[in-house]
Design an enzyme around this catalytic site. Structure first.
Site, PDB file in Angstrom:
ATOM      1  CG  PHE A 165      -5.538 -21.093  -9.846  1.00  0.00           C
ATOM      2  CD1 PHE A 165      -4.866 -19.922  -9.520  1.00  0.00           C
ATOM      3  CD2 PHE A 165      -5.756 -21.387 -11.184  1.00  0.00           C
ATOM      4  CE1 PHE A 165      -4.430 -19.064 -10.520  1.00  0.00           C
ATOM      5  CE2 PHE A 165      -5.309 -20.533 -12.183  1.00  0.00           C
ATOM      6  CZ  PHE A 165      -4.650 -19.371 -11.857  1.00  0.00           C
ATOM      7  CG  ASP A 166      -8.619 -17.665 -11.274  1.00  0.00           C
ATOM      8  OD1 ASP A 166      -7.920 -18.552 -11.782  1.00  0.00           O
ATOM      9  OD2 ASP A 166      -8.417 -16.445 -11.459  1.00  0.00           O
TER      10      ASP A 166
ATOM     11  CG  HIS B  35      -9.528  -9.051 -15.354  1.00  0.00           C
ATOM     12  ND1 HIS B  35     -10.501 -10.017 -15.201  1.00  0.00           N
ATOM     13  CD2 HIS B  35      -8.360  -9.719 -15.473  1.00  0.00           C
ATOM     14  CE1 HIS B  35      -9.929 -11.209 -15.203  1.00  0.00           C
ATOM     15  NE2 HIS B  35      -8.639 -11.045 -15.377  1.00  0.00           N
TER      16      HIS B  35
ATOM     17  CG  ASP C 272      -3.661 -26.792  -8.474  1.00  0.00           C
ATOM     18  OD1 ASP C 272      -2.738 -26.868  -9.300  1.00  0.00           O
ATOM     19  OD2 ASP C 272      -4.543 -25.910  -8.518  1.00  0.00           O
TER      20      ASP C 272
ATOM     21  CB  ALA D  35       0.930 -24.514 -10.406  1.00  0.00           C
TER      22      ALA D  35
ATOM     23  CE1 TYR E 218      -2.709 -38.073 -33.306  1.00  0.00           C
ATOM     24  CE2 TYR E 218      -2.898 -40.244 -32.294  1.00  0.00           C
ATOM     25  CZ  TYR E 218      -3.450 -39.013 -32.593  1.00  0.00           C
ATOM     26  OH  TYR E 218      -4.713 -38.714 -32.184  1.00  0.00           O
TER      27      TYR E 218
ATOM     28  CE  LYS F  69       0.807 -20.757 -13.234  1.00  0.00           C
ATOM     29  NZ  LYS F  69      -0.434 -21.505 -13.121  1.00  0.00           N
TER      30      LYS F  69
HETATM   31  C1  LIG Z   1      -1.819 -21.528 -13.158  1.00  0.00           C
HETATM   32  C2  LIG Z   1      -2.524 -22.400 -12.248  1.00  0.00           C
HETATM   33  C3  LIG Z   1      -3.561 -23.241 -12.685  1.00  0.00           C
HETATM   34  C4  LIG Z   1      -4.072 -23.240 -14.124  1.00  0.00           C
HETATM   35  O1  LIG Z   1      -3.072 -23.564 -15.019  1.00  0.00           O
HETATM   36  P1  LIG Z   1      -2.971 -22.968 -16.490  1.00  0.00           P
HETATM   37  O2  LIG Z   1      -1.705 -23.572 -17.008  1.00  0.00           O
HETATM   38  O3  LIG Z   1      -2.917 -21.474 -16.387  1.00  0.00           O
HETATM   39  O4  LIG Z   1      -4.170 -23.437 -17.245  1.00  0.00           O
HETATM   40  C5  LIG Z   1      -4.175 -24.068 -11.762  1.00  0.00           C
HETATM   41  N1  LIG Z   1      -3.810 -24.057 -10.465  1.00  0.00           N
HETATM   42  C6  LIG Z   1      -2.812 -23.259 -10.010  1.00  0.00           C
HETATM   43  C7  LIG Z   1      -2.436 -23.297  -8.570  1.00  0.00           C
HETATM   44  C8  LIG Z   1      -2.148 -22.400 -10.875  1.00  0.00           C
HETATM   45  O5  LIG Z   1      -1.193 -21.587 -10.410  1.00  0.00           O
END
Ligand SMILES: *Cc1c(COP(=O)(O)O)cnc(C)c1O
Length: 460
Positions: A126-127, A452, A217, A219, A74, A260
Site C-alpha cells: 500500500f502507498d 492530487h 497488512d 486492513a 489513561y 476498513k
Molecule cells: C488504508 C490502508 C493502510 C493505511 O491505513 P490508514 O488507516 O489510512 O492510515 C495501510 N495498508 C492498507 C492495505 C490499507 O488499505
C-alpha cells in the site's frame, strides 16, 4: 412456482443522515469554484460519496452501546482489554498495540524493525506502507503475480505473490537484509484483489526455509477470507472465523487500518506473538502515539472496534458487502461502462481511456470523468491516473501511468441498492454524452508532492 426472495442486507436503519439535492447547474458552478478538485467539495454538496471506503462505514447499535461504555482511563482501560480479547479470539495474537490508524502502526512497527539498506518483498505494498519503508531508506519490492496487471484476464486471486520472484529477491538481497516478508490482504494497490490460502501457505513455507518472518497488512482481511471461502475449492465448507485463523496460523505480526474491515471510523493496531518485539514497539508507541493501553485511540473508539472486528467476520455481512460491489459492476456492464475485472472486495475501477478516448492523457481524462459524474448526479469518486501518478522527482515531468482509472469505493453498510442503481444511471448518462467532451483540464496550481489532494485545474 414461488418466486425467489431477493437478497437483502442483514441490517435495517435506526439513525439517518440527510442528503441535500442540488441542480446540475448548481453543481456545475460549484465544481468550477473549487477548481475542478473533488477533494475541495464540502460533503453536503455530494449525494453519493464513493471517494473512499476508509473510515466511512456505519456503526451498529452494539458498537454505539460500546461507545457509551468506553473507559477513558489513561492506563489499564477496560475498553483496551475488550479490544485485546477480540483480537485474541479472532486472530490468535496475545500482544496488541492500538494506534490512531494504519499508517501509525506502520510508523511504530517499522521504527523497530526496518533499517537503511533493508528490502521488504511482498505483494503490492500500500502507498503509506511503501512510504514508511522508503522513508527509512529501505526498498519495498513488489512480487505480485503478473496476471494482476492484465485487466482483461480473469484470475480469482490477483493479489497472490509470485513465489519465484520472491525467492529471487531473497537470494539477491540475502536473508540478513530482509527483516520480514509482507502480505497485504486484500491487495489494495491492485484493486482490492484477494490472496489465496494456498499462496499464503506457500509464502510462509518459503519464508520458513530462509528463516524470515511473515508479516501481514490486514486492513481488509475479512473480505480476503470471504473470497477464500467462495473461490478456493477446499474452503467452501469452512467458516470465515476458521479461515481467518488459518490465514494467520504462521504469521508473526499483523497490523491493521481498522477504518476498513474493523467497521469503525478511525483506529488501527499491531498484533503479535513475540513479547520481546512487543516491548520494543512500546517505546515507539509512547513517543509517537500514547500510553500502551490506548495508543492513539480513545476508550470508546477501542470499544467500538472490539465489537466491529467481531461483526466484520460475519458471513451475512460480508456476503451482502461483496455482492453489493458486484451488483454495481453488473449494472455498469449493462450500460457498457468499461470496468476492470474481476471486481475486488471494496471498490471498482472505470477505464477512462476507453470511455473518453478523444481526451489525451496530458489533459487528465479520469479526472474529467470524475467531474462529469459529479455534475451529472452528485456522485464523487477519485482519480487514479496522471494526477495521482504526479511528476518524476528527477525530470519534474508528469509520469504517464499505464491506466487512467476512476475509482468508486463503496462505504460499508451505508448505501442501498437504490444508490447503486442511481450511480449506474449517472454513469450511463455521462457515457451517452461523452463525445461532447472535446478537451480536459490544465493545471493552474499544484503542490510539490501529493498534488492530487490540493491541485487547482482549469478547463481547456
Ligand atoms: C488504508 C490502508 C493502510 C493505511 O491505513 P490508514 O488507516 O489510512 O492510515 C495501510 N495498508 C492498507 C492495505 C490499507 O488499505
Amino acid at each position: 412456482m414461488p418466486i425467489a426472495l431477493p437478497q437483502i442486507p442483514p441490517f435495517k436503519t435506526k439513525v439517518v443522515e440527510p442528503v441535500y439535492f442540488r441542480t446540475k447547474e448548481e453543481r456545475r458552478q460549484k465544481i468550477q469554484e473549487v477548481h475542478y478538485n473533488l477533494f475541495n467539495l464540502h460533503s453536503d454538496w455530494v449525494i453519493v460519496d464513493l471517494i473512499t471506503d476508509s473510515g466511512t462505514g456505519a456503526m451498529s447499535e452494539q458498537q454505539w452501546a460500546e461507545v457509551m461504555l468506553g473507559d477513558e482511563s489513561y492506563a489499564g482501560s477496560e475498553s483496551y482489554f475488550k479490544l485485546k480479547q477480540s483480537i485474541k479470539d479472532i486472530m490468535g495474537f496475545d500482544y496488541v498495540t492500538p494506534t490512531h490508524q494504519g499508517r501509525a502502526a506502520e510508523n511504530i512497527l517499522f521504527s523497530a524493525v526496518v533499517r537503511e539498506g533493508h528490502a521488504i518483498p511482498g505483494n503490492a505494498h500500500f502507498d503509506t506502507t511503501k512510504g514508511h519503508i522508503e522513508f527509512r531508506k529501505a526498498e519495498a519490492i513488489d512480487c505480485t503475480i503478473q496476471e494482476a496487471f492484465d485487466t482483461e484476464k480473469y484470475h480469482p486471486f490477483k493479489g497472490n505473490i509470485d513465489l519465484e520472484k520472491l525467492e529471487e529477491v531473497i537470494q539477491q538481497y540475502g536473508r540478513e537484509r530482509i527483516p520480514f516478508i509482507n502480505i497485504t490482504v486484500t491487495c489494495n494497490t491492485v484493486g482490492g484483489q484477494p490472496v489465496s490460502m494456498a499462496n499464503i501457505k506457500a509464502t510462509c513455507q518459503l519464508a520458513k526455509r530462509y528463516e524470515i518472518p511473515v508479516y501481514m497488512d490486514i486492513a481488509r482481511y475479512a473480505e480476503n477470507a470471504y473470497f477464500i471461502k467462495t473461490r478456493e475449492d477446499s474452503y467452501h465448507d469452512w467458516s470465515i472465523a476458521d479461515i481467518v485463523k488459518e490465514m494467520f496460523a504462521e504469521v508473526s505480526v499483523v497490523w491493521m487500518s481498522s477504518k476498513k474491515d474493523g467497521l469503525v471510523n478511525i483506529g488501527g493496531f499491531i498484533a503479535l506473538h513475540d513479547d520481546e518485539l512487543y516491548n520494543k514497539l512500546g517505546q515507539f508507541t509512547i513517543i509517537y502515539e500514547g500510553f500502551l493501553t490506548y495508543g492513539g485511540m480513545s476508550g470508546r473508539a477501542m470499544g467500538a472496534l472490539a465489537v466491529g472486528l467481531r461483526e466484520g467476520i460475519e458471513f451475512d455481512y460480508l456476503d451482502d458487502r461483496v455482492k453489493q460491489v458486484q451488483y454495481l459492476a453488473d449494472r455498469l456492464k449493462e450500460y457498457n461502462i468499461p470496468i476492470q475485472e474481476p471486481v475486488g472486495g471494496h471498490a471498482l475501477y472505470i477505464d477512462a481511456k476507453r470511455m473518453l478516448p478523444q481526451i489525451p492523457q496530458s489533459e487528465f481524462p479520469a479526472q474529467l470523468l470524475g467531474v462529469e459524474m459529479y455534475i451529472e448526479g452528485g456522485v464523487r469518486g477519485v482519480e487514479i491516473g496522471t494526477l495521482l501518478a504526479d511528476r518524476d522527482p528527477i525530470t519534474g515531468k508528469d509520469r504517464k501511468p499505464e491506466m487512467e482509472l476512476l475509482r468508486l469505493a463503496i462505504p460499508r453498510r451505508v448505501y442501498s441498492r437504490n444508490h447503486m442503481d442511481y450511480v449506474a444511471a449517472t454513469l450511463a448518462n455521462v457515457a451517452e454524452r461523452s463525445a461532447s467532451n472535446q478537451s480536459g483540464f490544465r493545471i493552474k496550481n499544484q503542490a510539490e508532492i501529493l498534488r492530487h489532494f490540493t491541485v487547482e485545474l482549469e478547463k481547456i
